[in-house]
Design a protein around this motif. Sequence first.
Motif, PDB file in Angstrom:
ATOM      1  N   ALA A 204       0.823  -1.210   0.000  1.00 42.15           N
ATOM      2  CA  ALA A 204       0.000   0.000   0.000  1.00 42.15           C
ATOM      3  C   ALA A 204       0.862   1.268   0.000  1.00 42.15           C
ATOM      4  O   ALA A 204       0.626   2.185  -0.788  1.00 42.15           O
TER       5      ALA A 204
ATOM      6  N   ARG B 279       2.700   2.015  -3.288  1.00 41.40           N
ATOM      7  CA  ARG B 279       1.845   2.415  -4.405  1.00 41.40           C
ATOM      8  C   ARG B 279       1.167   3.763  -4.173  1.00 41.40           C
ATOM      9  O   ARG B 279       0.835   4.459  -5.131  1.00 41.40           O
ATOM     10  N   ARG B 280       0.968   4.144  -2.933  1.00 41.34           N
ATOM     11  CA  ARG B 280       0.160   5.325  -2.644  1.00 41.34           C
ATOM     12  C   ARG B 280       0.959   6.519  -2.122  1.00 41.34           C
ATOM     13  O   ARG B 280       0.472   7.646  -2.148  1.00 41.34           O
ATOM     14  N   LEU B 281       2.166   6.284  -1.597  1.00 44.11           N
ATOM     15  CA  LEU B 281       2.933   7.365  -0.996  1.00 44.11           C
ATOM     16  C   LEU B 281       4.215   7.617  -1.788  1.00 44.11           C
ATOM     17  O   LEU B 281       4.784   6.700  -2.384  1.00 44.11           O
TER      18      LEU B 281
ATOM     19  N   GLN C 194       6.973   7.592   2.449  1.00 44.93           N
ATOM     20  CA  GLN C 194       7.207   6.207   2.859  1.00 44.93           C
ATOM     21  C   GLN C 194       8.203   6.160   4.019  1.00 44.93           C
ATOM     22  O   GLN C 194       7.981   5.471   5.022  1.00 44.93           O
TER      23      GLN C 194
END
Length: 669
Positions: free
Chosen positions: A58, A61-63, A68
Amino acid sequence: MKFLFAGTIFTSAFLLFLVQPLIAKQILPWFGGSAAVWSICLVFFQVLLLAGYAYSDAVTRRLSAHWQARVHVALLLASLAFLPIVTDARWKPVGAEDPTLWILGLLLFTIGLPYFLLSTTGPLLQHWLTRTPWGGQVYRYFSLSNLASLGALLCYPVLIEPYSTLLHQAQGWSWGYAVFVLLCAVTALYAVRHAGPTAATAASVSSAPPPRLGEQLLWLALPALGSWLLLAVSNHLTQNVAAIPFLWVLPLSVYLFTFVLCFESERWYRRAFFLPASAIALLLCAFGLQHNIGFDLHSALPIYVAGLFALCMFLHGETARLRPAPRYLTRFYLMLSLGGAIGGISVGLGAPYLLPAYYELGLGLVLVALAGAVVLRSRSWGLAGGLVLALVCGVFLLLQVRADVTESRVLMRNFYGTLVTLDTRRDDPRDDVRQMYHGSVKHGEQFLAPERRREPTSYYGASSGFGVALAEAPQGPRRVGVIGLGAGVMTAYGRPGDVYRVYEINPQVFDLADREFSFLADSPARIERVLGDARLALEREAPQRFDLLAVDAFSGGSVPIHLVTAEAMAAYLRHIQPEGVIAFNVTNRRLALAPVVDQVAKSLGLHAVLVHDEAEQSSHLRATDWMLVARRPEVLTRDSIRRASQPVTPIAGLKPWTDDFNNLFQVLK
């Protein structure tokens, strides 16, 4: 700086697997020393591993890379609040809780966040590695992590457990985790500030096609079956074949080693060798489940360990062949961990409540054959061969079930294992007996002839340690404590006015003792029942003033460790009369427990003797070893005990066992 990544990944994997036996040993005494505790712990670890992989997928892919690092470092710092990893006594059960849910909750609040973050390290750091010049060899770091896990698993029983207390182990692990937090934080900062996609990596990312749905399903199914086989083979070997200490280490080591080989290099997994080897393993393992070769230690151990190796090489080798481009690395690892969790939950949590006996191995073999048919369906013989193997394995499974149904009167299973009762017919009908088994261990038997129903059998003859201790007990009304009911044979000695107080952790044992045997119903004594772990119950109860306390709680063929420590002995002393006796059944083919009891007794200023009985007077009695412990030496010099007793053979360097320190390796025969 690739050594920084490698060192952090190695450290995290080593700590990840080191904490598993460490924490399991801390909580094992609270749940009766049951082997099922280890299975539940494995399920917890697999589920938390899945959560860690899901987090890694997650955030990558999102940060952004900077976020991160910030989020991960913040969680690492927060996890330090869990240190040191010492279980809180408030989690001790009182007897009525569901052991499964209680263990899962205890683990979550004791090591939840540290274990979660250790689980994230592999996929997260390997994702960061794809943005470095060393990204082309990223999957070799997965092999490195499994090698570190295997090292931790083997180091604990050999180099750590024998030489340090549980408290020191927990403290040492906590310091190691603090070092890991520092390493991981430095690695995260380095990855953010210095790493960037190289030309080769960028080209790989841009040209990599997305994995097909079928491939992703195989990412899930193949590791799930590997995890399923790991637990199923462990259950079969430890419950049905032999109750050998540390036997569970062997299947887990084989399982991890196949990961190391398959992901280190493609040269280790060769279809030309492992496909026929896997077919042979399937047939041998399935055949053994309904034949003696699958239950005799000398044949079963090589068959199932080698079989697990061949089948896991197939499952993990085919998984490695399907690994995607680095762009999809975290999703790949997420599916692998999800599969592992599904396999672990199915066997560790589902099987004890859905299957009446250990049928999960047979089911797993059928599923592996079907998976082989799917993987090899493109070959002319692949689909048909896999289906034929599945059919043959299914037939052997049905034969196993039919044998259990026809030979057993009752077949029951729960968290604590499988209980079986069966009738054995002899040439003389007066010698016919009904027996109770817990896995491969007999827990008592009773004559079926009405005139012989109250006759003591198995470990409890008149010349056994229990028998001679009872013969020298006060002649008036007696109070006798019994830890571990089994079929209830010891209550056959009960007389009018006597009280037998029975401690039993497994409710199904009480049920079977009432339904299948009549020792409890026939005994003239008053029978008192206490459900739950005996030691925990005795620690809570008011003094019981026992004339004799028999410790006979078998778990895998030996008295659970927490019932033979100095703390346990102190708890027993509080409940016996000044001239009372504590009798330990230390009969065991693989552990020399008599010196353990002797050392514990001496450390508390008590006196102990060994009563060895060959039981030659009856074929229905077993040769036994009982240790008798008393406060006063004159109690153990009474005629019956003195004539039957003999010296204990000491073990050089053996120290008194405590809750915090004990060493099974030192007492292996």
